[in-house]
Design an enzyme around this catalytic site. Structure first.
Site, mmCIF file in Angstrom:
data_model
loop_
_atom_site.group_PDB
_atom_site.id
_atom_site.type_symbol
_atom_site.label_atom_id
_atom_site.label_comp_id
_atom_site.label_asym_id
_atom_site.label_seq_id
_atom_site.Cartn_x
_atom_site.Cartn_y
_atom_site.Cartn_z
ATOM 1 N N CYS A 104 0.885 -1.153 0.000
ATOM 2 C CA CYS A 104 0.000 0.000 0.000
ATOM 3 C C CYS A 104 0.924 1.204 0.000
ATOM 4 O O CYS A 104 1.562 1.494 1.006
ATOM 5 C CB CYS A 104 -0.909 0.018 1.227
ATOM 6 N N CYS A 107 -0.291 3.983 2.710
ATOM 7 C CA CYS A 107 -0.248 3.796 4.175
ATOM 8 C C CYS A 107 -0.006 2.328 4.527
ATOM 9 O O CYS A 107 1.115 1.844 4.412
ATOM 10 C CB CYS A 107 -1.506 4.350 4.829
ATOM 11 N N SER A 108 -1.044 1.619 4.916
ATOM 12 C CA SER A 108 -0.831 0.265 5.428
ATOM 13 C C SER A 108 -1.950 -0.694 5.050
ATOM 14 O O SER A 108 -2.080 -1.752 5.643
ATOM 15 C CB SER A 108 -0.724 0.318 6.958
ATOM 16 N N CYS A 109 -2.800 -0.328 4.075
ATOM 17 C CA CYS A 109 -3.969 -1.158 3.754
ATOM 18 C C CYS A 109 -3.544 -2.556 3.308
ATOM 19 O O CYS A 109 -2.600 -2.717 2.544
ATOM 20 C CB CYS A 109 -4.776 -0.533 2.630
HETATM 21 FE FE LIG Z 1 -3.265 2.098 2.924
#
Ligand SMILES: [Fe+2]
Length: 196
Positions: A104, A107-109
């Site tokens: 991602c 971010c961190s998805c």
């Molecule tokens: Fe994300």
């Protein structure tokens, strides 16, 4: 000239506590919500869920077809429903000639209910920025040295489209039961930074 003055900020724990107290005081019961979320993250959203899906796909071609056709429906059928805002699950099949890896960039998805809470390196700017530009090098640095003949595909997750890699079934597992196969599937292979 005066040196710039940086104000000290509270520790992350103190800040979390402060936000919880304010929300609790307004009747929003944030402490219970946080505890529930913590429990889910530790006990329910674990990479073993993704491993179960992979093992099923390896032994059941009809399930595998449904998984590619409608990922959300197929994993829900196995008892792993995904949050409403994860609107699509796209399952990416690794083969001898194609290797998929997910990230991602923003971010961190990730498909966290199947893969688990993303590891720190997945959220790190270094991984997020470099995997899309020099995937082969980054994978090599992470211990996966793929020959030039293997095509690399990098998939950038969005808020509503989540990915999971379907690793190649290791040849030495011929004849194994679905239960035995679950144990060979690792979190990193579901992200695509390793092969089995
Ligand atoms: Fe994300």
């Amino acid at each position: 000239m005066q040196t710039p003055h940086f104000q000290r900020t509270a520790s992350i724990e103190d800040r979390v506590r402060a936000v919880q107290e304010v929300l609790d005081a307004r009747g929003l019961d944030a402490s219970r919500g946080a505890a529930e979320l913590d429990h889910a993250a530790q006990e329910e959203w674990v990479p073993r869920n993704g491993a179960r899906v992979v093992a099923r796909a390896w032994v059941d071609p009809a399930f595998k077809a449904r998984l590619f056709d409608n990922g959300i429906a197929a994993v829900t059928e196995m008892g792993f429903p995904m949050p409403k805002h994860h609107r699509h699950l796209v399952v990416l099949e690794n083969t001898e000639h194609v290797h998929n890896v997910i990230c991602c960039t923003l971010c961190s998805c990730t498909a966290l209910t199947l893969i688990g809470i993303p590891p720190d390196w997945y959220k790190n700017l270094e991984y997020r920025s470099r995997i899309v530009r020099e995937a082969r090098t980054v994978l090599r640095e992470m211990g996966l040295d793929l020959p030039e003949s293997v095509e690399l595909r990098v998939w950038d997750t969005t808020a509503d489209t989540r990915y999971m890699v379907l690793p190649q079934r290791p040849p030495h597992t011929a004849g194994w039961s679905e239960e035995q196969l679950v144990d060979v599937v690792t979190r990193d292979s579901l992200i695509g930074v390793s092969r089995l």
